[in-house]
Design a protein around this motif. Sequence first.
Motif, PDB file in Angstrom:
ATOM      1  N   GLU A  47       0.829  -1.209   0.000  1.00  0.00           N
ATOM      2  CA  GLU A  47       0.000   0.000   0.000  1.00  0.00           C
ATOM      3  C   GLU A  47       0.860   1.255   0.000  1.00  0.00           C
ATOM      4  OE1 GLU A  47      -3.497   2.156   2.674  1.00  0.00           O
ATOM      5  OE2 GLU A  47      -2.814   0.135   3.181  1.00  0.00           O
ATOM      6  N   LEU A  48       1.908   1.262   0.820  1.00  0.00           N
ATOM      7  CA  LEU A  48       2.816   2.414   0.871  1.00  0.00           C
ATOM      8  C   LEU A  48       3.519   2.621  -0.462  1.00  0.00           C
ATOM      9  CD1 LEU A  48       4.392   1.908   4.410  1.00  0.00           C
ATOM     10  CD2 LEU A  48       2.733   3.656   3.733  1.00  0.00           C
ATOM     11  N   GLU A  50       2.428   1.692  -3.422  1.00  0.00           N
ATOM     12  CA  GLU A  50       1.445   2.165  -4.400  1.00  0.00           C
ATOM     13  C   GLU A  50       1.144   3.645  -4.195  1.00  0.00           C
ATOM     14  OE1 GLU A  50      -1.872  -0.419  -3.875  1.00  0.00           O
ATOM     15  OE2 GLU A  50      -0.989  -2.067  -5.042  1.00  0.00           O
ATOM     16  N   ASN A  51       1.039   4.066  -2.922  1.00  0.00           N
ATOM     17  CA  ASN A  51       0.809   5.489  -2.645  1.00  0.00           C
ATOM     18  C   ASN A  51       1.972   6.338  -3.119  1.00  0.00           C
ATOM     19  OD1 ASN A  51      -1.648   4.899  -1.464  1.00  0.00           O
ATOM     20  ND2 ASN A  51      -0.886   4.963   0.633  1.00  0.00           N
ATOM     21  N   THR A  54       1.812   6.559  -6.888  1.00  0.00           N
ATOM     22  CA  THR A  54       0.751   7.476  -7.307  1.00  0.00           C
ATOM     23  C   THR A  54       1.183   8.918  -7.134  1.00  0.00           C
ATOM     24  OG1 THR A  54      -0.965   5.875  -6.706  1.00  0.00           O
ATOM     25  CG2 THR A  54      -1.633   8.174  -6.868  1.00  0.00           C
ATOM     26  N   GLU A  55       1.841   9.209  -6.003  1.00  0.00           N
ATOM     27  CA  GLU A  55       2.310  10.579  -5.750  1.00  0.00           C
ATOM     28  C   GLU A  55       3.383  10.980  -6.751  1.00  0.00           C
ATOM     29  OE1 GLU A  55       4.301  13.190  -2.110  1.00  0.00           O
ATOM     30  OE2 GLU A  55       3.333  11.274  -1.697  1.00  0.00           O
ATOM     31  N   SER A  58       1.755  11.674 -10.052  1.00  0.00           N
ATOM     32  CA  SER A  58       1.057  12.959 -10.006  1.00  0.00           C
ATOM     33  C   SER A  58       2.039  14.117 -10.160  1.00  0.00           C
ATOM     34  CB  SER A  58       0.285  13.080  -8.690  1.00  0.00           C
ATOM     35  OG  SER A  58      -0.358  14.326  -8.603  1.00  0.00           O
TER      36      SER A  58
END
Length: 201
Positions: A47-48, A50-51, A54-55, A58
């Motif tokens: 999860e970390l 993937e976050n 994503t950041e 972005s």
Amino acid sequence: MAGKDARFEVHVSSVQEYDLSDWNDEFIKENLNYDSQADMEASIRQELEENAQTEAESDWQYSLVEQVLSGSEYELVDSDEEQYIDLMMSEYETYAAATGMELDDYLGTYLGVTEEQLREMYRATARLRVQMTLAFHEIAQQEDLTVTDEEYESRLSELAQQYGYDDPADVEAVYSEAMIREELIQKKAMSLIVENAVRTE
């Protein structure tokens, strides 16, 4: 409300203390919906990651937009900026109406600014959004990007589901067809920019 004193009255419903002496695979499986501590750690790590991905994506897309905007020329119209500012101000008008206050009174009480000051604070953001709209429209025109009726209806259904409308047509009472089509054409332009960008890292 930055810098202002505030007082809160809090009612404590309960106090809990966690005993971690039994922190093992069995405890984790029974209480945390993981098969084991290793499974939990792997899930959290994923999860970390993937976050973080994503950041990073972005940030990269934002840098692409900056490059497009810096390499473009614009004929900005003040009324276009004002329309975007009006749109952002409408949120506070709704808040003020909900509290039974005039807009100036609401802004002064909760933000410590006047309506004119807040409009000026939003001006740079509005200018950026106008530039993005003009640039993306030019890209869409040059690349023959369009929004089909099927794509529009699909987005309408997504918004209805997202905001809890039974009838997708009710969404159009809040978001006009022009606004939804504008969102879709800008997404297509952004996708085209990303697809044709070359990563240097």
